[in-house]
Design a protein around this motif. Structure first.
Motif, PDB file in Angstrom:
ATOM      1  N   UNK A 290       0.821  -1.209   0.000  1.00  9.19           N
ATOM      2  CA  UNK A 290       0.000   0.000   0.000  1.00  9.19           C
ATOM      3  C   UNK A 290       0.858   1.263   0.000  1.00  9.19           C
ATOM      4  N   UNK A 291       1.881   1.308   0.840  1.00  3.35           N
ATOM      5  CA  UNK A 291       2.715   2.512   0.888  1.00  3.35           C
ATOM      6  C   UNK A 291       3.654   2.598  -0.308  1.00  3.35           C
ATOM      7  N   UNK A 292       3.670   1.534  -1.124  1.00  2.00           N
ATOM      8  CA  UNK A 292       4.399   1.569  -2.392  1.00  2.00           C
ATOM      9  C   UNK A 292       3.499   2.044  -3.526  1.00  2.00           C
ATOM     10  N   UNK A 293       2.199   2.217  -3.232  1.00  2.00           N
ATOM     11  CA  UNK A 293       1.246   2.640  -4.250  1.00  2.00           C
ATOM     12  C   UNK A 293       0.536   1.496  -4.940  1.00  2.00           C
ATOM     13  N   UNK A 294       0.725   0.278  -4.429  1.00  2.00           N
ATOM     14  CA  UNK A 294       0.122  -0.899  -5.044  1.00  2.00           C
ATOM     15  C   UNK A 294      -1.097  -1.356  -4.245  1.00  2.00           C
ATOM     16  N   UNK A 295      -2.238  -1.562  -4.883  1.00  2.68           N
ATOM     17  CA  UNK A 295      -3.418  -2.054  -4.164  1.00  2.68           C
ATOM     18  C   UNK A 295      -3.115  -3.358  -3.432  1.00  2.68           C
ATOM     19  N   UNK A 296      -3.522  -3.429  -2.174  1.00  5.65           N
ATOM     20  CA  UNK A 296      -3.264  -4.610  -1.373  1.00  5.65           C
ATOM     21  C   UNK A 296      -4.522  -5.112  -0.697  1.00  5.65           C
ATOM     22  N   UNK A 297      -4.508  -6.399  -0.334  1.00  6.73           N
ATOM     23  CA  UNK A 297      -5.661  -7.042   0.290  1.00  6.73           C
ATOM     24  C   UNK A 297      -5.136  -8.029   1.322  1.00  6.73           C
ATOM     25  N   UNK A 298      -5.735  -8.024   2.511  1.00 10.38           N
ATOM     26  CA  UNK A 298      -5.253  -8.847   3.616  1.00 10.38           C
ATOM     27  C   UNK A 298      -6.202  -9.980   3.950  1.00 10.38           C
ATOM     28  N   UNK A 299      -5.632 -11.166   4.235  1.00  9.45           N
ATOM     29  CA  UNK A 299      -6.369 -12.249   4.867  1.00  9.45           C
ATOM     30  C   UNK A 299      -6.012 -12.194   6.358  1.00  9.45           C
ATOM     31  N   UNK A 300      -6.915 -11.698   7.186  1.00  9.82           N
ATOM     32  CA  UNK A 300      -6.643 -11.544   8.619  1.00  9.82           C
ATOM     33  C   UNK A 300      -6.826 -12.879   9.324  1.00  9.82           C
TER      34      UNK A 300
END
Length: 441
Positions: A290-300
């Protein structure tokens, strides 16, 4: 404002160690995600008048007098420190803090239990956490925690001076942060980054599916053991084994050169900035994207990952609810960054208000301090990413072998010296006995 800052960090943002040195000295603190939030904290505190020293994770109560003399404040960025496996490290840190006369500021600590916040699981660490928090609050206005689960836990222990501030890593760029999808849909040919906590076995089916469907997928491990596997192959006790999780060199990700690991956040972020999407179980793998500008998604998969995702508005699912046939394209489509984007400035204001309360300035309000930090990062040469042995240049492999040979020679010399010393001691003891008997006559 405090100027002489001792910062709990394994290493500083401009300390450079080769991958081999990093593995030997554990300069990532077991997980390179530690460097993301500690370096972000360093940048945050790096005003023009601040002198920041990394503690190297040393927590020896005997250092208290020196710390009291040399520093104005001890700042402690923490991850999931309130967990069973960390209690033995929390205790000496508590004893050190109890001897300090300077302020102590805890920056973003988290508790680790299951996603339901199982209180009973935490009972064995209640005493250690209570002692730690009491020691900190004797020297601080409040404790900064990652999210609502940790705040609730500390309140059950009787502490009210608790503030939710998230994790410093998400504020690497200050209040300037926005994530946008660069394309309407994700396709199998897009670049996808995958993060995996090796102990989350339910990721096995997801790994297989995405290996088959996404040829440009890359696995970005974060743990020290996998760094060792990349550098030197499987550990002796693991040789010849296989697993659906990429923890052995026999896994297709290793065989096909689809593993990339970084020993510094800056090269990691630069690499991730070229991806279309990142997902998986690692909270700082997701945050780094995310802080690289890339969309991210988490499996919590536990409370620490879930509370951070909720606090920041990071798109996520609870791991137990993720089907084995889930596809990255589906995750990309459903990912909504509205809450993350629109709430960022308010969350940054909460963090900086916390810092101000504790007499700490921040670089984003100190002229060009944040810009100068970024410039120093650009001017520093960090080691490149680590890849599987099959993709490593022969010269690099030879240097690695020579290093191991030198280390082996040094160990043998040390062992020979110890054996010689022990032999001398045995000879002395053998001689002393008869001499004493003669002297008694």
């Amino acid at each position: 404002m405090h100027q002489r800052i001792l910062l709990r960090a394994r290493k500083g943002p401009f300390d450079v160690f080769t991958p081999e040195e990093t593995f030997a000295g554990n300069w990532i603190g077991d997980n390179n995600g530690n460097l993301v939030f500690s370096h972000a904290a360093h940048k945050l505190l790096a005003t023009s008048t601040a002198e920041i020293t990394s503690s190297r994770f040393r927590a020896d109560p005997r250092d208290a007098d020196e710390i009291n003399e040399k520093y104005d404040v001890f700042v402690i960025p923490l991850a999931n420190a309130f967990r069973r496996s960390f209690a033995h490290r929390l205790a000496p840190m508590t004893r050190l803090i109890e001897r300090l006369k300077i302020p102590v500021v805890v920056l973003g600590v988290g508790v680790q239990t299951d996603v339901d916040g199982n209180r009973e699981y935490l009972r064995p660490i209640d005493e250690a956490v209570t002692a730690f928090c009491r020691a900190v609050l004797d020297r601080s206005h409040s404790i900064g925690v990652r999210g609502e689960v940790t705040e609730s836990y500390l309140r059950t222990l009787g502490f009210s001076a608790v503030e939710q501030i998230g994790c410093p890593s998400m504020f690497l760029h200050g209040d300037s942060f926005r994530i946008e999808k660069s394309k309407p849909a994700l396709t199998p040919d897009d670049r996808v980054a995958l993060t995996i906590s090796p102990y989350v076995s339910s990721m096995a089916g997801i790994v297989r599916h995405h290996h088959e469907r996404y040829p440009n997928l890359r696995y970005l491990p974060q743990d020290l053991r996998t760094l060792g596997t990349l550098l030197y192959g499987d550990a002796p006790e693991l040789r010849g084994r296989s697993s659906d999780i990429p923890v052995h060199t026999s896994h297709p990700f290793f065989v096909e050169d689809k593993v990339r690991m970084f020993v510094d956040p800056w090269t990691w972020m630069e690499y991730l900035s070229g991806f279309d999407f990142a997902f998986g179980t690692r909270i700082h793998g997701t945050i780094t994207a995310l802080i690289s500008g890339t969309p991210g998604y988490l499996f919590a998969h536990d409370s620490r990952t879930l509370e951070l995702a909720r606090y920041f508005g990071i798109p996520h699912r609870i791991m137990r609810d993720v089907p084995a046939d889930i596809d990255a394209a589906q995750l990309y489509e459903e990912a909504d960054y509205t809450a993350l984007n629109e709430g960022h400035k308010a969350r940054f204001a909460t963090l900086t208000a916390f810092l101000a309360k504790h007499d700490l300035g921040h670089s984003f309000a100190d002229g060009d301090s944040a810009t100068r930090f970024d410039q120093q990062v650009r001017e520093t040469t960090y080691p490149p990413m680590v890849r599987p042995v099959e993709a490593t240049a022969p010269a690099e492999l030879l240097a690695r072998i020579q290093r191991l040979r030198d280390e082996n020679a040094a160990l043998r010399e040390t062992a020979d010296s110890l054996r010689a010393q022990q032999l001398r001691e045995r000879v002395k003891q053998a001689v002393r006995g008869p001499v004493r008997r003669l002297l008694r006559r």
